[in-house]
Each structure stands twice: as C-alpha cells, then as structure tokens.
Scaffold this active site. Structure first.
Site, PDB file in Angstrom:
ATOM      1  N   HIS A  99       1.049  -1.160  -0.104  1.00 53.84           N
ATOM      2  CA  HIS A  99      -0.101  -0.168   0.001  1.00 53.84           C
ATOM      3  C   HIS A  99       0.829   1.253   0.029  1.00 53.84           C
ATOM      4  CE1 HIS A  99      -4.156  -1.171   0.041  1.00 53.84           C
ATOM      5  NE2 HIS A  99      -3.928  -2.083   0.931  1.00 53.84           N
ATOM      6  N   ASP A 104      -4.668   2.114   2.091  1.00 52.05           N
ATOM      7  CA  ASP A 104      -5.386   1.418   3.214  1.00 52.05           C
ATOM      8  C   ASP A 104      -5.593   2.886   4.165  1.00 52.05           C
ATOM      9  OD1 ASP A 104      -2.573   2.539   3.181  1.00 52.05           O
ATOM     10  OD2 ASP A 104      -1.847   1.135   4.994  1.00 52.05           O
ATOM     11  N   HIS A 240      12.157   1.187 -27.609  1.00 52.62           N
ATOM     12  CA  HIS A 240      12.658  -0.015 -27.939  1.00 52.62           C
ATOM     13  C   HIS A 240      12.745  -0.268 -29.411  1.00 52.62           C
ATOM     14  CE1 HIS A 240      11.689  -1.305 -23.795  1.00 52.62           C
ATOM     15  NE2 HIS A 240      10.707  -0.871 -23.889  1.00 52.62           N
ATOM     16  N   TYR A 296      -7.956   8.646 -17.373  1.00 54.31           N
ATOM     17  CA  TYR A 296      -8.973   9.117 -16.615  1.00 54.31           C
ATOM     18  C   TYR A 296      -9.154  10.742 -17.235  1.00 54.31           C
ATOM     19  CZ  TYR A 296      -7.972   5.362 -13.330  1.00 54.31           C
ATOM     20  OH  TYR A 296      -7.784   4.170 -12.782  1.00 54.31           O
ATOM     21  N   GLU A 370       0.285   7.741  11.259  1.00 55.15           N
ATOM     22  CA  GLU A 370      -1.114   7.335  11.645  1.00 55.15           C
ATOM     23  C   GLU A 370      -1.825   8.166  12.416  1.00 55.15           C
ATOM     24  OE1 GLU A 370      -0.345   2.551  11.595  1.00 55.15           O
ATOM     25  OE2 GLU A 370       0.127   3.534  13.269  1.00 55.15           O
TER      26      GLU A 370
END
Length: 394
Positions: A99, A104, A240, A296, A370
């Site tokens: 993550h 998360d 390439h 998007y 956190e």
C-alpha cells in the site's frame, strides 16, 4: 473530559488497528478478497447494510431519520506492485505488493467516518453512500461501479473523497478549488521501414533516427503550442528498437503519456501528437503509427463544495491546520468520473511527520503518520453532515 479523551483514544486505536490489517494484505486491481472481507466485517459491526458492485466494489447506505439529500463518500482500496522496505509487524505479507499510495489509509478513514455517522444517524436527514472502490491504480474501478448501478436509488447529490499527501503534516488538510487533477491519455507509437546493414544505411530507412526525431518533436509540443501559464505534461517512458549494433531495424516502438487539465488542450495536443508521429517518418521515407488509450478525465472540484470542505475541516482541525491549495496536481484519479456526474470535492490529507524526510507516494518507503487517521475520518464525516444539512446551494 476524561471520558471524552478515552473515547478519542479508543477511536484512534481502532483506526490504527484496521489500517494495519489492511496494510498487511495489499491486493491489486479488482482482486481484493481479504480487503473486502475486512471492510464488510467493519460495516456489519456498525449495522450498515452493504452490497457488492462491479465485482469487488462495495456500496453501503446509511439512512438518516427523514428523506433528504444523498452524499457519496469514496475510498479506493487497491495497492501497488511495489516491494515494501519497512520492517514493521504490519508490513505487507505479500512479496512485491504494498500500500504505497495510502489506500489503506483512505479505507480506514472512510470506515472511521462511517462509524462517526452511524453514531449520529438520528441527527440528520438524507443518506450517506459509502463507496469502497477497487482498481484506481490500474484500469479504474469508478466507471465499472457506476455502470453496474452504483448511483441508482438514491442518486447522490454530491461527493467527497480524500487522498494522502506526505508533503503535509499529519492532522492537516489542503483543499483546491476547480481543476485539481489531470486527464491522462496513453499513446503507443510504431515507426516502420526497411531494415538494412549498418554499413549500408542508404539501402534502408533508419527508423531509429526517424523515431528519435519524432520523440524530440513531441517533447517540444507542450512548450511551443500550450500557454506557459497552463499546466500540461507529455512524457515518453519507453523506447525499444533493434537487437544488434550493426543492423538498422525495421521497427521501433515507443510509448508515452499526455496529461492535461483543459479538455480543449487535451483534444488539440492529441491531434498534434498524431500528426507528428505520422508526418516526420513519412518525410524520411518510413511509416509512423500511433494509438491512444484514453485514461481518466480531469478532476474538477466544485468551488462551493471546496469551500464547504474548508469550513468543515476548520471546524474539526482548526483554521491553522487547513490550507487553500493554489496549484493543481498533474497526477490522476478516477474519482473524476464521479465528479462528472455530480458536484464534489477531492481534498488532500496530510500524512507526513512534518520533518521534511517523508518518502513520496508510490515509494517502497512510504510510511504515513497514523495521526492522520482521525483527522481524515472526522473531516469526511463533518463534510457529509454539512452537505446534508444544506450548507450548499447550487
């Protein structure tokens, strides 16, 4: 006061626990069996009914006391194919997965918001639609969920989401009004011609030289055709061609990505890319081809709902911990598909330590502080309540 502190500490510890469970089982794309198990278990404990949408997406509806508006809150759940470098008890159990973008954290914050709003469901009218989305990092999970009926009955009137920002201290929020994330278009190019021995270049078309000229011209497109005041990025990420030093090959392939904020610029640059890739090789006797894969759309925050989030965040975190962001990001996020269908706001949640040493997103050493978790949960919940209470008119 002591009981209130105990509740806050318990809330924080619960968010940390669920975030660490999620962090330990990073899953990719739509394959999110363990992740959806944790989310479903948490929603069941709150008494919020939920259903699967588009396979591994989850939609959960919390109803208030009376009919009213519906607000959508979204978190993405998928991880990245990155090898984690942190040695912590909750590190990824799966080699090559992590993550590393903080999904998360997003999921834990939305579960925290669900808990806060479930505790107050008798205090508001309307509905909260919690959306736990797969595949943001890959093919995109928002559009499949929409096509699978996510927005049907009741249809959301507004939407909010957050994203980790390690450049900002934990416990802070940044909000941008207007275009905030770019549209993306991937392109794959081929230059074909006659191959030949390196000693006899006149017998071939030297497609490597032709392709190099194309790449150089592409890199000049943005700087010479787009206003310097308008953000746009064109990058070539792979090239390439050939397999021997003394042979001029018949084929060269290269790929890149275009990122823009304005739709008219997006359309114009795609047309110029096509002409560049086709015309330069043609002049040199080769053939150029290009194919586009649409990514998007640009993510456009509604200015009034951005102001609503600012007020909600200031009420939760204090004005000194909330910033108005003035520069857009050229990253992408498929929350933009929701904002094509309803007004909303996507804001940044500080996850850094404030010491200036935090690893960036997608790094194998990304490690959010956190302390960001209750801030994210509370701002999401406050924005939802404010929206449902009518603190927004369109």
């Amino acid at each position: 006061m002591e009981k209130e502190n105990d509740r806050e500490n318990a809330f924080f510890e619960d968010l940390v626990a669920v975030r660490r469970r999620l962090h330990a089982c990073p899953e990719l794309d739509f394959d999110l069996k363990e992740t959806v198990g944790i989310v479903g278990e948490s929603l069941d404990s709150l008494g919020i009914p939920w259903r699967f949408v588009a396979g591994s997406g989850i939609a959960a509806l919390l109803e208030g006391t009376e009919p009213g508006r519906t607000v959508l809150l979204r978190a993405d759940m998928d991880a990245l194919p990155v090898e984690e470098e942190w040695e912590v008890p909750w590190r990824s159990r799966y080699p090559g997965r992590m993550h590393a973008c903080g999904h998360d954290v997003h999921t834990a914050c939305l579960l925290g918001a669900a808990r806060l709003l479930a505790d107050r469901k008798n205090d508001f009218s309307g509905n909260v639609l919690f959306v736990f989305q797969p595949a943001e990092e890959t093919s995109g999970g928002a559009l499949p969920m929409i096509r699978d009926g996510l927005l049907e009955g009741p249809a959301p009137d507004g939407a909010f989401a957050l994203h980790c920002d390690p450049s900002r201290p934990a416990g802070t929020v940044g909000v941008h009004r207007g275009a905030f994330r770019a549209a993306s278009d991937m392109f794959d190019c081929v230059v074909r011609g006659r191959g030949t021995h390196g000693a006899e270049p006149h017998r071939g078309d030297d497609v490597i030289a032709a392709a190099c000229r194309v790449v150089t011209a592409l890199h000049e497109l943005v700087g010479r055709t787009v206003s310097p005041a308008e953000p746009a990025v064109l990058s070539i990420g792979s090239f390439h061609g050939g397999s021997a030093r003394n042979v001029l090959p018949e084929r060269v392939e290269f790929s890149g990505i275009l990122r823009t904020l304005k739709q008219e610029t997006r359309v114009a640059l795609k047309a110029k890319i096509r002409r560049t890739v086709m015309n330069i090789p043609d002049i040199l006797g080769a053939v150029g081809e290009v194919s586009f894969t649409e990514g998007y759309p640009a993510l456009l925050n509604d200015p009034e709902l951005a102001d609503l989030v600012l007020r909600a965040a200031e009420g939760v975190l204090g004005k000194e911990n909330v910033a108005v962001l003035t520069e857009p990001s050229m990253g992408v996020d498929d929350f933009s598909f929701f904002l094509q269908r309803m007004p909303g706001c996507y804001f940044m949640l500080g996850t850094g330590t404030g010491k200036g040493e935090d690893a960036p997103l997608h790094s194998p050493r990304f490690r959010p502080d956190e302390r960001c978790l209750p801030a994210g949960a509370e701002v999401l919940a406050a924005a939802a309540l404010s929206f449902l209470a009518g603190d927004y008119q369109k």
